[in-house]
Write a protein that holds these residues in place. Sequence first.
Motif, PDB file in Angstrom:
ATOM      1  N   THR A 125      -0.230  10.316   3.173  1.00 27.06           N
ATOM      2  CA  THR A 125      -1.599   9.861   3.414  1.00 27.06           C
ATOM      3  C   THR A 125      -2.011   8.870   2.344  1.00 27.06           C
ATOM      4  O   THR A 125      -1.439   8.849   1.242  1.00 27.06           O
ATOM      5  CB  THR A 125      -2.579  11.062   3.397  1.00 27.06           C
ATOM      6  OG1 THR A 125      -3.878  10.610   3.766  1.00 27.06           O
ATOM      7  CG2 THR A 125      -2.659  11.697   2.016  1.00 27.06           C
ATOM      8  N   ASN A 126      -2.982   8.011   2.663  1.00 25.97           N
ATOM      9  CA  ASN A 126      -3.538   7.066   1.698  1.00 25.97           C
ATOM     10  C   ASN A 126      -4.867   7.633   1.190  1.00 25.97           C
ATOM     11  O   ASN A 126      -5.854   7.649   1.928  1.00 25.97           O
ATOM     12  CB  ASN A 126      -3.788   5.708   2.353  1.00 25.97           C
ATOM     13  CG  ASN A 126      -2.491   5.020   2.725  1.00 25.97           C
ATOM     14  OD1 ASN A 126      -1.520   5.070   1.979  1.00 25.97           O
ATOM     15  ND2 ASN A 126      -2.472   4.378   3.881  1.00 25.97           N
ATOM     16  N   PRO A 127      -4.921   8.107  -0.057  1.00 25.90           N
ATOM     17  CA  PRO A 127      -6.140   8.725  -0.567  1.00 25.90           C
ATOM     18  C   PRO A 127      -7.248   7.704  -0.792  1.00 25.90           C
ATOM     19  O   PRO A 127      -6.987   6.531  -1.067  1.00 25.90           O
ATOM     20  CB  PRO A 127      -5.694   9.344  -1.896  1.00 25.90           C
ATOM     21  CG  PRO A 127      -4.547   8.486  -2.330  1.00 25.90           C
ATOM     22  CD  PRO A 127      -3.845   8.097  -1.057  1.00 25.90           C
ATOM     23  N   THR A 128      -8.483   8.163  -0.655  1.00 28.67           N
ATOM     24  CA  THR A 128      -9.628   7.299  -0.960  1.00 28.67           C
ATOM     25  C   THR A 128      -9.769   7.175  -2.472  1.00 28.67           C
ATOM     26  O   THR A 128      -9.210   7.980  -3.240  1.00 28.67           O
ATOM     27  CB  THR A 128     -10.932   7.884  -0.394  1.00 28.67           C
ATOM     28  OG1 THR A 128     -11.201   9.131  -1.061  1.00 28.67           O
ATOM     29  CG2 THR A 128     -10.823   8.109   1.106  1.00 28.67           C
ATOM     30  N   LEU A 129     -10.537   6.200  -2.915  1.00 32.29           N
ATOM     31  CA  LEU A 129     -10.762   6.017  -4.346  1.00 32.29           C
ATOM     32  C   LEU A 129     -11.480   7.232  -4.937  1.00 32.29           C
ATOM     33  O   LEU A 129     -11.204   7.640  -6.062  1.00 32.29           O
ATOM     34  CB  LEU A 129     -11.587   4.754  -4.590  1.00 32.29           C
ATOM     35  CG  LEU A 129     -11.804   4.347  -6.051  1.00 32.29           C
ATOM     36  CD1 LEU A 129     -10.467   4.148  -6.757  1.00 32.29           C
ATOM     37  CD2 LEU A 129     -12.651   3.089  -6.135  1.00 32.29           C
ATOM     38  N   ALA A 161       0.831  -1.206   0.000  1.00 30.57           N
ATOM     39  CA  ALA A 161       0.000   0.000   0.000  1.00 30.57           C
ATOM     40  C   ALA A 161       0.867   1.257   0.000  1.00 30.57           C
ATOM     41  O   ALA A 161       0.583   2.223  -0.712  1.00 30.57           O
ATOM     42  CB  ALA A 161      -0.928  -0.001   1.211  1.00 30.57           C
ATOM     43  N   LEU A 162       1.934   1.243   0.789  1.00 26.78           N
ATOM     44  CA  LEU A 162       2.830   2.396   0.838  1.00 26.78           C
ATOM     45  C   LEU A 162       3.509   2.613  -0.499  1.00 26.78           C
ATOM     46  O   LEU A 162       3.672   3.746  -0.963  1.00 26.78           O
ATOM     47  CB  LEU A 162       3.887   2.194   1.934  1.00 26.78           C
ATOM     48  CG  LEU A 162       3.389   2.346   3.377  1.00 26.78           C
ATOM     49  CD1 LEU A 162       4.495   1.945   4.356  1.00 26.78           C
ATOM     50  CD2 LEU A 162       2.940   3.783   3.642  1.00 26.78           C
ATOM     51  N   ALA A 163       3.899   1.510  -1.162  1.00 27.50           N
ATOM     52  CA  ALA A 163       4.560   1.627  -2.465  1.00 27.50           C
ATOM     53  C   ALA A 163       3.623   2.229  -3.501  1.00 27.50           C
ATOM     54  O   ALA A 163       4.001   3.095  -4.289  1.00 27.50           O
ATOM     55  CB  ALA A 163       5.053   0.258  -2.925  1.00 27.50           C
ATOM     56  N   LEU A 214       1.763   6.853  -6.637  1.00 29.75           N
ATOM     57  CA  LEU A 214       0.658   7.734  -7.001  1.00 29.75           C
ATOM     58  C   LEU A 214       1.024   9.180  -6.750  1.00 29.75           C
ATOM     59  O   LEU A 214       0.746  10.064  -7.567  1.00 29.75           O
ATOM     60  CB  LEU A 214      -0.585   7.350  -6.201  1.00 29.75           C
ATOM     61  CG  LEU A 214      -1.867   8.127  -6.490  1.00 29.75           C
ATOM     62  CD1 LEU A 214      -2.297   7.912  -7.933  1.00 29.75           C
ATOM     63  CD2 LEU A 214      -2.967   7.690  -5.538  1.00 29.75           C
ATOM     64  N   GLY A 215       1.663   9.441  -5.623  1.00 34.98           N
ATOM     65  CA  GLY A 215       2.070  10.805  -5.300  1.00 34.98           C
ATOM     66  C   GLY A 215       3.026  11.370  -6.332  1.00 34.98           C
ATOM     67  O   GLY A 215       2.889  12.525  -6.765  1.00 34.98           O
ATOM     68  N   ARG A 216       3.991  10.546  -6.763  1.00 36.85           N
ATOM     69  CA  ARG A 216       4.943  11.001  -7.784  1.00 36.85           C
ATOM     70  C   ARG A 216       4.235  11.266  -9.110  1.00 36.85           C
ATOM     71  O   ARG A 216       4.561  12.215  -9.825  1.00 36.85           O
ATOM     72  CB  ARG A 216       6.046   9.957  -7.967  1.00 36.85           C
ATOM     73  CG  ARG A 216       7.003   9.842  -6.781  1.00 36.85           C
ATOM     74  CD  ARG A 216       8.225   9.012  -7.134  1.00 36.85           C
ATOM     75  NE  ARG A 216       7.877   7.631  -7.439  1.00 36.85           N
ATOM     76  CZ  ARG A 216       7.789   6.668  -6.541  1.00 36.85           C
ATOM     77  NH1 ARG A 216       7.986   6.945  -5.262  1.00 36.85           N
ATOM     78  NH2 ARG A 216       7.498   5.430  -6.896  1.00 36.85           N
ATOM     79  N   THR A 217       3.262  10.422  -9.433  1.00 35.74           N
ATOM     80  CA  THR A 217       2.523  10.591 -10.685  1.00 35.74           C
ATOM     81  C   THR A 217       1.716  11.889 -10.667  1.00 35.74           C
ATOM     82  O   THR A 217       1.702  12.641 -11.642  1.00 35.74           O
ATOM     83  CB  THR A 217       1.577   9.394 -10.913  1.00 35.74           C
ATOM     84  OG1 THR A 217       2.351   8.193 -10.983  1.00 35.74           O
ATOM     85  CG2 THR A 217       0.782   9.564 -12.198  1.00 35.74           C
ATOM     86  N   SER A 250      -4.310  20.890   0.932  1.00 38.45           N
ATOM     87  CA  SER A 250      -3.482  20.200   1.937  1.00 38.45           C
ATOM     88  C   SER A 250      -3.445  18.693   1.689  1.00 38.45           C
ATOM     89  O   SER A 250      -2.411  18.047   1.881  1.00 38.45           O
ATOM     90  CB  SER A 250      -4.015  20.478   3.344  1.00 38.45           C
ATOM     91  OG  SER A 250      -5.368  20.041   3.464  1.00 38.45           O
ATOM     92  N   ILE A 251      -4.583  18.130   1.224  1.00 35.76           N
ATOM     93  CA  ILE A 251      -4.640  16.694   0.945  1.00 35.76           C
ATOM     94  C   ILE A 251      -3.754  16.351  -0.251  1.00 35.76           C
ATOM     95  O   ILE A 251      -3.011  15.357  -0.228  1.00 35.76           O
ATOM     96  CB  ILE A 251      -6.092  16.241   0.671  1.00 35.76           C
ATOM     97  CG1 ILE A 251      -6.948  16.440   1.924  1.00 35.76           C
ATOM     98  CG2 ILE A 251      -6.125  14.786   0.226  1.00 35.76           C
ATOM     99  CD1 ILE A 251      -6.506  15.612   3.105  1.00 35.76           C
ATOM    100  N   ILE A 252      -3.823  17.169  -1.303  1.00 37.19           N
ATOM    101  CA  ILE A 252      -2.985  16.930  -2.484  1.00 37.19           C
ATOM    102  C   ILE A 252      -1.515  16.983  -2.093  1.00 37.19           C
ATOM    103  O   ILE A 252      -0.711  16.134  -2.510  1.00 37.19           O
ATOM    104  CB  ILE A 252      -3.278  17.969  -3.584  1.00 37.19           C
ATOM    105  CG1 ILE A 252      -4.736  17.867  -4.036  1.00 37.19           C
ATOM    106  CG2 ILE A 252      -2.339  17.764  -4.780  1.00 37.19           C
ATOM    107  CD1 ILE A 252      -5.155  18.937  -5.019  1.00 37.19           C
ATOM    108  N   SER A 253      -1.162  17.970  -1.281  1.00 34.31           N
ATOM    109  CA  SER A 253       0.216  18.098  -0.833  1.00 34.31           C
ATOM    110  C   SER A 253       0.657  16.863  -0.050  1.00 34.31           C
ATOM    111  O   SER A 253       1.770  16.342  -0.232  1.00 34.31           O
ATOM    112  CB  SER A 253       0.372  19.355   0.025  1.00 34.31           C
ATOM    113  OG  SER A 253       1.688  19.479   0.493  1.00 34.31           O
ATOM    114  N   GLN A 254      -0.215  16.355   0.814  1.00 32.29           N
ATOM    115  CA  GLN A 254       0.104  15.161   1.600  1.00 32.29           C
ATOM    116  C   GLN A 254       0.256  13.930   0.711  1.00 32.29           C
ATOM    117  O   GLN A 254       1.130  13.086   0.941  1.00 32.29           O
ATOM    118  CB  GLN A 254      -0.970  14.926   2.649  1.00 32.29           C
ATOM    119  CG  GLN A 254      -0.974  15.938   3.787  1.00 32.29           C
ATOM    120  CD  GLN A 254      -2.156  15.763   4.716  1.00 32.29           C
ATOM    121  OE1 GLN A 254      -2.886  14.770   4.634  1.00 32.29           O
ATOM    122  NE2 GLN A 254      -2.371  16.725   5.594  1.00 32.29           N
TER     123      GLN A 254
END
Length: 206
Positions: free
Chosen positions: A61-65, A17-19, A24-27, A51-55
């Motif tokens: 953070t683990n974003p919801t679908l 999940a972390l990977a 996803l964050g890098r993308t 703030s969520i996008i930044s996280q």
Amino acid sequence: MSGRTRSLDRGGMEAGALAITGQLGRTIQRLRKTYNLSLSELSEQSGVAKSIISQIERNETNPTLATVWRLSQALDVSIERFLAATDDEPFVEHLTRADTPILVSEDGKCRLTITGWIKTVEWLQWFDFVAEPGGELVSDGHQRGSIECLSVLSGELEVECADINEVARAGETLRYRCDRRHVIRNTGTEPAHATMVCLLKAAVLD
């Protein structure tokens, strides 16, 4: 199953999940910068808090679908490609037999195994095709300009496209427009085996 095994399984899932989240964050960050969008602009367009996008970009953070969907829409990328996007690091992906989807024709005599990669499914698809004698696979047309390549490995197969019928035997390939109804059938007396590649964004032919 032992408690130790369950613990290792949870650890593997958390690591996975972390990977995925980090990827996803890098993308998101790469696409945002490609479109020259600030965090505030992407927030306004997607409805996701700045703030969520930044996280997410910092893998905090683990974003919801639902959040992933909103961001994919704002960045004009399908959610499938969004989730499948990777960086350029080497990798090896191993799909088991159980992980590989198989489609069966209406007559039950043709089997189409989907061996293609989800990252290319919008423009390139490939399959392993097996047909018993008398088997027939009927397909509706794909998008305009699409091309299908059928390479026969054993046996023989006939392709019907519009008013044209052509037969290929082991070692031969049929290439045809598949943006109209087309049929693949085994007219021989032995099982036939082939590979099939479909180019969904081929140039339109005159």
